[in-house]
Motif scaffolding. Structure first.
Motif, mmCIF file in Angstrom:
data_model
loop_
_atom_site.group_PDB
_atom_site.id
_atom_site.type_symbol
_atom_site.label_atom_id
_atom_site.label_comp_id
_atom_site.label_asym_id
_atom_site.label_seq_id
_atom_site.Cartn_x
_atom_site.Cartn_y
_atom_site.Cartn_z
ATOM 1 N N LEU A 142 0.840 -1.207 0.000
ATOM 2 C CA LEU A 142 0.000 0.000 0.000
ATOM 3 C C LEU A 142 0.867 1.246 0.000
ATOM 4 C CD1 LEU A 142 -2.950 0.943 0.081
ATOM 5 C CD2 LEU A 142 -2.803 0.957 2.582
ATOM 6 N N LYS A 143 1.939 1.216 0.765
ATOM 7 C CA LYS A 143 2.871 2.346 0.788
ATOM 8 C C LYS A 143 3.495 2.551 -0.590
ATOM 9 C CE LYS A 143 7.163 3.928 2.972
ATOM 10 N NZ LYS A 143 8.261 3.559 3.900
ATOM 11 N N TYR A 144 3.873 1.446 -1.232
ATOM 12 C CA TYR A 144 4.457 1.525 -2.580
ATOM 13 C C TYR A 144 3.482 2.187 -3.560
ATOM 14 C CZ TYR A 144 5.542 -0.175 -7.282
ATOM 15 O OH TYR A 144 5.766 -0.251 -8.629
ATOM 16 N N LEU A 145 2.235 1.778 -3.524
ATOM 17 C CA LEU A 145 1.242 2.348 -4.441
ATOM 18 C C LEU A 145 0.996 3.828 -4.161
ATOM 19 C CD1 LEU A 145 -1.356 -0.580 -4.615
ATOM 20 C CD2 LEU A 145 0.127 0.215 -6.465
ATOM 21 N N LYS A 146 0.929 4.177 -2.867
ATOM 22 C CA LYS A 146 0.712 5.589 -2.515
ATOM 23 C C LYS A 146 1.888 6.447 -2.984
ATOM 24 C CE LYS A 146 -3.265 5.309 -0.367
ATOM 25 N NZ LYS A 146 -3.403 5.514 1.083
ATOM 26 N N GLU A 147 3.102 5.915 -2.846
ATOM 27 C CA GLU A 147 4.281 6.659 -3.308
ATOM 28 C C GLU A 147 4.279 6.806 -4.825
ATOM 29 O OE1 GLU A 147 7.493 4.424 -1.697
ATOM 30 O OE2 GLU A 147 7.415 5.392 0.280
ATOM 31 N N ARG A 148 3.683 5.836 -5.506
ATOM 32 C CA ARG A 148 3.568 5.915 -6.969
ATOM 33 C C ARG A 148 2.427 6.823 -7.415
ATOM 34 N NH1 ARG A 148 4.961 1.808 -10.406
ATOM 35 N NH2 ARG A 148 4.055 3.238 -11.941
ATOM 36 N N GLY A 149 1.687 7.400 -6.457
ATOM 37 C CA GLY A 149 0.635 8.346 -6.801
ATOM 38 C C GLY A 149 -0.748 7.744 -6.916
ATOM 39 N N PHE A 150 -0.889 6.469 -6.539
ATOM 40 C CA PHE A 150 -2.220 5.860 -6.572
ATOM 41 C C PHE A 150 -3.007 6.305 -5.340
ATOM 42 C CE2 PHE A 150 0.323 3.036 -9.189
ATOM 43 C CZ PHE A 150 -0.519 2.774 -10.269
ATOM 44 N N GLN A 151 -4.252 6.691 -5.561
ATOM 45 C CA GLN A 151 -5.098 7.173 -4.485
ATOM 46 C C GLN A 151 -6.053 6.075 -4.024
ATOM 47 O OE1 GLN A 151 -7.008 10.563 -6.278
ATOM 48 N NE2 GLN A 151 -5.075 11.646 -6.643
ATOM 49 N N ASP A 152 -6.643 6.269 -2.837
ATOM 50 C CA ASP A 152 -7.595 5.278 -2.315
ATOM 51 C C ASP A 152 -8.711 5.012 -3.314
ATOM 52 O OD1 ASP A 152 -6.196 4.961 0.039
ATOM 53 O OD2 ASP A 152 -7.374 6.443 1.141
ATOM 54 N N GLN A 153 -9.162 6.076 -3.975
ATOM 55 C CA GLN A 153 -10.245 5.925 -4.949
ATOM 56 C C GLN A 153 -9.816 5.006 -6.097
ATOM 57 O OE1 GLN A 153 -11.714 9.640 -6.506
ATOM 58 N NE2 GLN A 153 -12.806 8.637 -8.196
ATOM 59 N N ASP A 154 -8.565 5.150 -6.542
ATOM 60 C CA ASP A 154 -8.058 4.300 -7.624
ATOM 61 C C ASP A 154 -7.991 2.835 -7.174
ATOM 62 O OD1 ASP A 154 -7.536 6.685 -9.034
ATOM 63 O OD2 ASP A 154 -5.583 6.854 -8.069
ATOM 64 N N ILE A 155 -7.502 2.630 -5.939
ATOM 65 C CA ILE A 155 -7.354 1.274 -5.423
ATOM 66 C C ILE A 155 -8.712 0.584 -5.331
ATOM 67 C CG2 ILE A 155 -6.672 -0.058 -3.386
ATOM 68 C CD1 ILE A 155 -4.470 2.116 -2.956
ATOM 69 N N GLU A 156 -9.727 1.340 -4.966
ATOM 70 C CA GLU A 156 -11.078 0.783 -4.876
ATOM 71 C C GLU A 156 -11.682 0.559 -6.265
ATOM 72 O OE1 GLU A 156 -12.918 -0.428 -2.422
ATOM 73 O OE2 GLU A 156 -11.199 -0.117 -1.101
ATOM 74 N N GLU A 157 -11.595 1.581 -7.118
ATOM 75 C CA GLU A 157 -12.230 1.503 -8.440
ATOM 76 C C GLU A 157 -11.656 0.364 -9.272
ATOM 77 O OE1 GLU A 157 -12.845 4.214 -12.496
ATOM 78 O OE2 GLU A 157 -12.043 5.135 -10.666
ATOM 79 N N PHE A 158 -10.348 0.165 -9.192
ATOM 80 C CA PHE A 158 -9.695 -0.865 -10.003
ATOM 81 C C PHE A 158 -9.386 -2.132 -9.203
ATOM 82 C CE2 PHE A 158 -9.045 3.067 -12.258
ATOM 83 C CZ PHE A 158 -9.237 2.715 -13.584
ATOM 84 N N GLN A 159 -9.856 -2.157 -7.926
ATOM 85 C CA GLN A 159 -9.749 -3.341 -7.072
ATOM 86 C C GLN A 159 -8.327 -3.909 -7.038
ATOM 87 O OE1 GLN A 159 -12.444 -5.178 -5.064
ATOM 88 N NE2 GLN A 159 -12.656 -2.958 -5.088
ATOM 89 N N LEU A 160 -7.350 -3.004 -6.839
ATOM 90 C CA LEU A 160 -5.962 -3.444 -6.759
ATOM 91 C C LEU A 160 -5.757 -4.309 -5.519
ATOM 92 C CD1 LEU A 160 -4.085 -0.178 -7.819
ATOM 93 C CD2 LEU A 160 -5.179 -1.937 -9.220
#
Length: 609
Positions: A142-160
């Motif tokens: 989760l930290k890696y994705l946040k550092e890459r600029g992914f937002q909570d909304q993106d993680i939910e919408e694309f079900q990462l």
């Protein structure tokens, strides 16, 4: 036990799903006369031969022969069973199907193993997403994705999600759910070590669920977040469910917004699609680690007329853009290439410069294919050398000659004129000659393709049929729309049609009317058990006929049909006599009978011209 869906409920669902609207969500349709036309989604073609009738609520392709009503279309397009297609249409129109009519596991068109695999992928997707969002195992990911600029909304919408670096985390979970593990190895969700031990395939990787066009998870794209985990990128392997050459990442969500804009944005990676979505671009898709395929391009051409290619800005990215553009143009798509700065990708650009600049400076300045190619091919030549100059100019003229819009051609010619100090008149003469040659080649290729297709295709509606067969087709077309005509034919002819397929069809049609049903081609098709009969009906229903059938015309059709039947009956009788004469060793009688048979066959063949 599942019950059969009542016909009244099916009729209600069909009536709430206009066939033009449903098909229009999947292919581009053009209104011509009483019908709509488009490129057939069931076979590759460049000239529309797919017809949709809003009056009769049916479709028919004069190229491949497929036809039916709105339920048949959904069944064929999405490989669904009848019940699944009705269910999908009900969901689309907001109808509710009672639970007792819902499909059981034996109602799906997928095998039991394939359906189980899809269920396993769905469970895996939920598990990996939960691990990423809510467990200690997922904190680093989760930290890696946040550092890459992914937002909570993106993680939910694309079900990462995230697969922990544990060898049997998913294996144990799915085993407890009752899944047969070896079949999941075969389908690519799990792996097998040393030919024996079954282990998790995507250990230690952030996961991007990949959906089929119906929105079901059929694979994952994984990226390692720790050093030493190889390979760094790992996709699901190809299987019957997951075929990289036919799927596009995010297509299930991008399809509708793309249709509204008549445009789709094509990216190289999952992250590009997600970051573009942050920027309000909901019509972005990505290839799955491969070049754009002809199948994918044809798929896109069913929904949009324009594709904007937005690949990386480095040399490999520009070369990939050129290859994708060629494939997309071959599928009939208008192609633009976005301007990504060198050594950047769309993800980097959005992260560095923000959404507005991406919209305005990258997508807003996308180049037409020819403009892109004129710059792209320059790298192969030293334009300070005269011979390279001449070669480049020749290739540039070849490209410009393919442009149909005069204003766009004028822009490119002006650039050549100024950059190389050339005479405008000479350039225009060269373009005119190239366009004449291109036109001749196009016509020759078109004729050759038409000849090939005509030898391979089923007979079209406007084909020349024998007189009796044409009479049967015309009569059946009237019978499909007029119950009184059908009753007259049943009384005078019954099922004594000459074509076997027509004999079978009228049997169903008579039964349909005897049940008290009114003429309704779409509803009648639902009664037909075979695809070939439905295709025949869709072909017959689109024959152009008058609203009424005069008594004299009906008599003419019946006469032609019965005349052919009489000739065939007489030939069969004579063939029996011929066999008897040969058995009795009577060559004179056999010769006389043989001549009579030849004469009748010749007469019959003339009636078929």
């Amino acid at each position: 036990m599942q019950e059969k869906i009542p016909e009244e409920l099916i009729d209600q669902i069909v009536s709430q799903n206009d066939i033009v609207d449903v098909i229009g969500e999947h292919i581009q349709l053009t209104h011509k006369g009483r019908n709509y036309f488009g490129l057939c989604p069931f076979h590759g073609e460049n000239t529309p031969s797919f017809s949709v009738s809003p009056d009769k609520q049916i479709f028919h392709c004069f190229g491949c022969g497929k036809g039916g009503n709105v339920i048949n279309f959904v069944m064929e397009l999405d490989s669904l069973s009848f019940v699944e297609a009705v269910q999908a249409l009900a969901k689309r129109s907001g109808e509710t199907i009672p639970e007792q009519y819902m499909p059981g596991s034996n109602e799906t068109t997928l095998s039991e193993t394939e359906q189980s695999a899809i269920n396993a992928y769905e469970w895996a997707g939920r598990l990996f997403h939960h691990v990423l969002r809510y467990t200690d195992d997922g904190k680093d990911a989760l930290k890696y994705l946040k550092e890459r600029g992914f937002q909570d909304q993106d993680i939910e919408e694309f079900q990462l999600g995230y697969s922990p670096y544990k060898s049997q985390f998913l294996v144990s979970f799915l085993e407890q759910k009752g899944f047969e593990l070896q079949s999941l190895v075969d389908i690519g969700l799990l792996s097998q070590r040393d030919g024996n031990t079954i282990i998790d395939r995507f250990q230690g990787r952030v996961l991007f669920p990949i959906h089929n066009h119906q929105g079901k998870i059929v694979g994952f794209g994984g990226r390692a977040i720790e050093d030493g985990v190889e390979p760094k990128y790992l996709n699901s392997p190809d299987s019957k469910l997951f075929q990289k050459s036919k799927l596009l990442y995010n297509f299930h969500q991008a399809r509708k917004p793309a249709q509204k804009q008549d445009e789709i944005i094509l990216f190289e990676g999952y992250a590009d699609v997600i970051k573009a979505s942050q920027a309000g671009i909901k019509h972005g898709v990505a290839t799955l680690g491969t070049s754009l395929t002809e199948y994918q391009a044809r798929l896109l051409s069913r929904y949009v007329s324009k594709v904007v290619i937005c690949f990386d800005g480095d040399q490999p990215g520009r070369e990939a853009s050129q290859r994708a553009a060629e494939v997309a143009r071959k599928a009939g798509l208008q192609v633009l290439i976005a301007n990504i700065p060198y050594q950047m990708d769309p993800d980097d650009f959005i992260q560095s410069y923000g959404e507005d600049k991406f919209q305005n400076q990258v997508l807003g300045t996308a180049e037409p294919y020819v403009a892109f190619m004129l710059n792209f091919i320059k790298k192969d030549y030293n334009l300070h050398v005269q011979q390279d100059q001449l070669t480049y100019i020749e290739k540039a003229l070849d490209l410009i000659a393919t442009v149909d819009h005069a204003v766009e051609r004028d822009v490119y010619l002006k650039q050549l004129e100024e950059n190389f100090n050339l005479y405008r008149e000479t350039l225009e003469d060269e373009i005119a000659e190239r366009r004449r040659i291109n036109e001749r080649r196009h016509e020759q290729a078109k004729r050759a393709k038409s000849d090939t297709q005509s030898s391979q295709r089923p007979k079209r509606q406007d084909a020349i049929y024998p007189a009796f067969q044409n009479a049967e087709r015309q009569l059946l077309a009237h019978m499909l729309q007029n119950r009184y005509v059908a009753e007259q034919v049943q009384e005078r002819l019954g099922s004594k049609f000459n074509m076997q397929e027509h004999q079978v069809l009228v049997t169903y049609l008579y039964a349909y009317y005897e049940e008290g049903n009114d003429p309704n081609v779409s509803r009648f098709m639902e009664r037909l058990p075979e695809e070939s009969l439905r295709q025949l009906v869709s072909s017959l229903a689109l024959i152009s006929i008058s609203d009424t059938l005069e008594r004299e015309e009906l008599d003419d059709y019946l006469f032609a049909i019965l005349k052919e039947a009489d000739v065939d009956q007489e030939i069969r009788s004579l063939e029996t006599m011929l066999k008897n004469a040969e058995k009795e060793n009577d060559p004179k009688s056999a010769a006389r009978i043989g001549m009579k048979i030849l004469e009748l066959r010749k007469k019959s063949n003339k009636s078929k011209l």
